[in-house]
Design a protein around this motif. Structure first.
Motif, short mmCIF file in Angstrom:
data_model
loop_
_atom_site.label_atom_id
_atom_site.label_comp_id
_atom_site.label_asym_id
_atom_site.label_seq_id
_atom_site.Cartn_x
_atom_site.Cartn_y
_atom_site.Cartn_z
N MET A 1 0.84 -1.18 0.00
CA MET A 1 0.00 0.00 0.00
C MET A 1 0.89 1.24 0.00
SD MET A 1 -2.94 1.32 2.61
CE MET A 1 -4.11 0.02 2.51
N GLY A 2 0.46 2.27 -0.69
CA GLY A 2 1.24 3.49 -0.81
C GLY A 2 0.98 4.48 0.30
N ILE A 3 1.57 5.62 0.14
CA ILE A 3 1.40 6.71 1.09
C ILE A 3 0.02 7.33 0.92
CG2 ILE A 3 2.28 8.99 1.74
CD1 ILE A 3 5.00 8.05 0.67
N ARG A 4 -0.64 7.63 2.03
CA ARG A 4 -1.97 8.25 1.97
C ARG A 4 -1.82 9.76 2.03
NH1 ARG A 4 -6.94 5.74 3.51
NH2 ARG A 4 -6.79 4.01 2.11
N LEU A 5 -2.28 10.42 1.02
CA LEU A 5 -2.23 11.88 0.95
C LEU A 5 -3.66 12.41 0.98
CD1 LEU A 5 0.47 12.23 -1.86
CD2 LEU A 5 0.81 12.30 0.61
N LYS A 6 -4.15 12.68 2.18
CA LYS A 6 -5.53 13.11 2.35
C LYS A 6 -5.68 14.59 2.65
CE LYS A 6 -7.83 8.94 3.75
NZ LYS A 6 -8.82 8.43 4.69
N THR A 7 -4.63 15.20 3.17
CA THR A 7 -4.71 16.61 3.55
C THR A 7 -3.60 17.39 2.86
OG1 THR A 7 -3.23 16.41 5.46
CG2 THR A 7 -5.58 15.95 5.85
N LEU A 8 -3.74 18.70 2.88
CA LEU A 8 -2.68 19.54 2.31
C LEU A 8 -1.38 19.37 3.09
CD1 LEU A 8 -4.64 22.81 1.48
CD2 LEU A 8 -3.82 21.05 -0.10
N ASP A 9 -1.49 19.14 4.38
CA ASP A 9 -0.30 18.91 5.19
C ASP A 9 0.40 17.60 4.78
OD1 ASP A 9 1.26 20.20 7.19
OD2 ASP A 9 0.68 18.62 8.60
N ASP A 10 -0.38 16.57 4.48
CA ASP A 10 0.19 15.31 3.97
C ASP A 10 0.97 15.56 2.67
OD1 ASP A 10 -1.10 13.93 6.04
OD2 ASP A 10 -2.72 13.20 4.74
N VAL A 11 0.37 16.34 1.79
CA VAL A 11 1.00 16.63 0.50
C VAL A 11 2.28 17.44 0.72
CG1 VAL A 11 0.73 17.77 -1.74
CG2 VAL A 11 -1.18 16.48 -0.76
N ARG A 12 2.23 18.39 1.63
CA ARG A 12 3.41 19.21 1.92
C ARG A 12 4.56 18.34 2.42
NH1 ARG A 12 5.79 20.49 6.16
NH2 ARG A 12 4.11 19.83 7.53
N ARG A 13 4.26 17.44 3.36
CA ARG A 13 5.30 16.56 3.89
C ARG A 13 5.85 15.63 2.80
NH1 ARG A 13 2.01 16.56 8.50
NH2 ARG A 13 0.93 14.69 7.81
N TYR A 14 4.96 15.13 1.97
CA TYR A 14 5.39 14.24 0.87
C TYR A 14 6.32 14.98 -0.08
CZ TYR A 14 5.17 11.25 -3.22
OH TYR A 14 5.50 10.45 -4.29
N LEU A 15 5.95 16.20 -0.43
CA LEU A 15 6.80 16.98 -1.34
C LEU A 15 8.16 17.30 -0.72
CD1 LEU A 15 4.23 19.42 -2.95
CD2 LEU A 15 5.55 17.65 -4.12
N ALA A 16 8.19 17.63 0.57
CA ALA A 16 9.45 17.89 1.25
C ALA A 16 10.33 16.65 1.22
CB ALA A 16 9.19 18.34 2.69
N ASN A 17 9.73 15.50 1.48
CA ASN A 17 10.47 14.24 1.44
C ASN A 17 10.99 13.97 0.03
OD1 ASN A 17 10.28 11.09 0.87
ND2 ASN A 17 10.84 11.39 3.02
N LEU A 18 10.15 14.23 -0.95
CA LEU A 18 10.52 14.02 -2.35
C LEU A 18 11.71 14.90 -2.73
CD1 LEU A 18 9.64 12.50 -4.93
CD2 LEU A 18 8.15 14.44 -5.43
N ILE A 19 11.68 16.15 -2.34
CA ILE A 19 12.78 17.07 -2.62
C ILE A 19 14.07 16.57 -1.97
CG2 ILE A 19 13.66 19.39 -2.13
CD1 ILE A 19 10.69 20.33 -2.45
N ASN A 20 13.97 16.14 -0.73
CA ASN A 20 15.16 15.63 -0.04
C ASN A 20 15.73 14.41 -0.74
OD1 ASN A 20 15.16 17.59 1.99
ND2 ASN A 20 13.73 16.42 3.25
N ARG A 21 14.85 13.52 -1.21
CA ARG A 21 15.32 12.32 -1.91
C ARG A 21 15.99 12.66 -3.23
NH1 ARG A 21 10.21 8.79 -2.09
NH2 ARG A 21 11.54 7.44 -3.33
N VAL A 22 15.48 13.67 -3.93
CA VAL A 22 16.12 14.11 -5.18
C VAL A 22 17.51 14.66 -4.88
CG1 VAL A 22 16.02 15.79 -7.06
CG2 VAL A 22 13.98 14.52 -6.43
N GLU A 23 17.60 15.49 -3.85
CA GLU A 23 18.89 16.09 -3.49
C GLU A 23 19.92 15.05 -3.09
OE1 GLU A 23 17.93 19.06 -0.57
OE2 GLU A 23 17.48 20.55 -2.11
N ARG A 24 19.46 13.95 -2.49
CA ARG A 24 20.38 12.88 -2.10
C ARG A 24 20.68 11.92 -3.25
NH1 ARG A 24 17.11 12.94 2.83
NH2 ARG A 24 15.91 11.20 1.98
N GLY A 25 20.03 12.14 -4.39
CA GLY A 25 20.24 11.27 -5.54
C GLY A 25 19.52 9.94 -5.45
N GLN A 26 18.49 9.85 -4.61
CA GLN A 26 17.75 8.61 -4.42
C GLN A 26 16.61 8.42 -5.40
OE1 GLN A 26 16.65 9.13 -0.30
NE2 GLN A 26 18.46 8.01 0.41
N ILE A 27 16.23 9.49 -6.07
CA ILE A 27 15.12 9.41 -7.03
C ILE A 27 15.45 10.28 -8.23
CG2 ILE A 27 13.78 11.24 -5.92
CD1 ILE A 27 11.27 9.58 -6.61
#
Length: 69
Positions: A1-27
């Protein structure tokens, strides 16, 4: 099962995590760009849903006030 993005706060946290993963070269930045685009669409849908819910609540309040008259 994937990540649940139900609120704007969920989306914000997901995007922050995504940015960090890009910067680390993980995605791949191209994939993260697509995911970011989808997050933008989802954010709009969440906002629209919240606005619709609030409008319904206001309409109910107005109907109750009119019924008291």
């Amino acid at each position: 099962m994937g990540i649940r993005l139900k609120t704007l706060d969920d989306v914000r946290r997901y995007l922050a995590n995504l940015i960090n993963r890009v910067e680390r070269g993980q995605i791949d930045p191209a994939i993260s760009g697509r995911l970011g685009y989808l997050c933008n669409i989802l954010s709009g849908a969440i906002k629209d849903g919240e606005l619709e819910r609030r409008l319904e609540q206001l309409e109910e309040l107005v109907e109750k006030q009119e019924a008291k008259r």
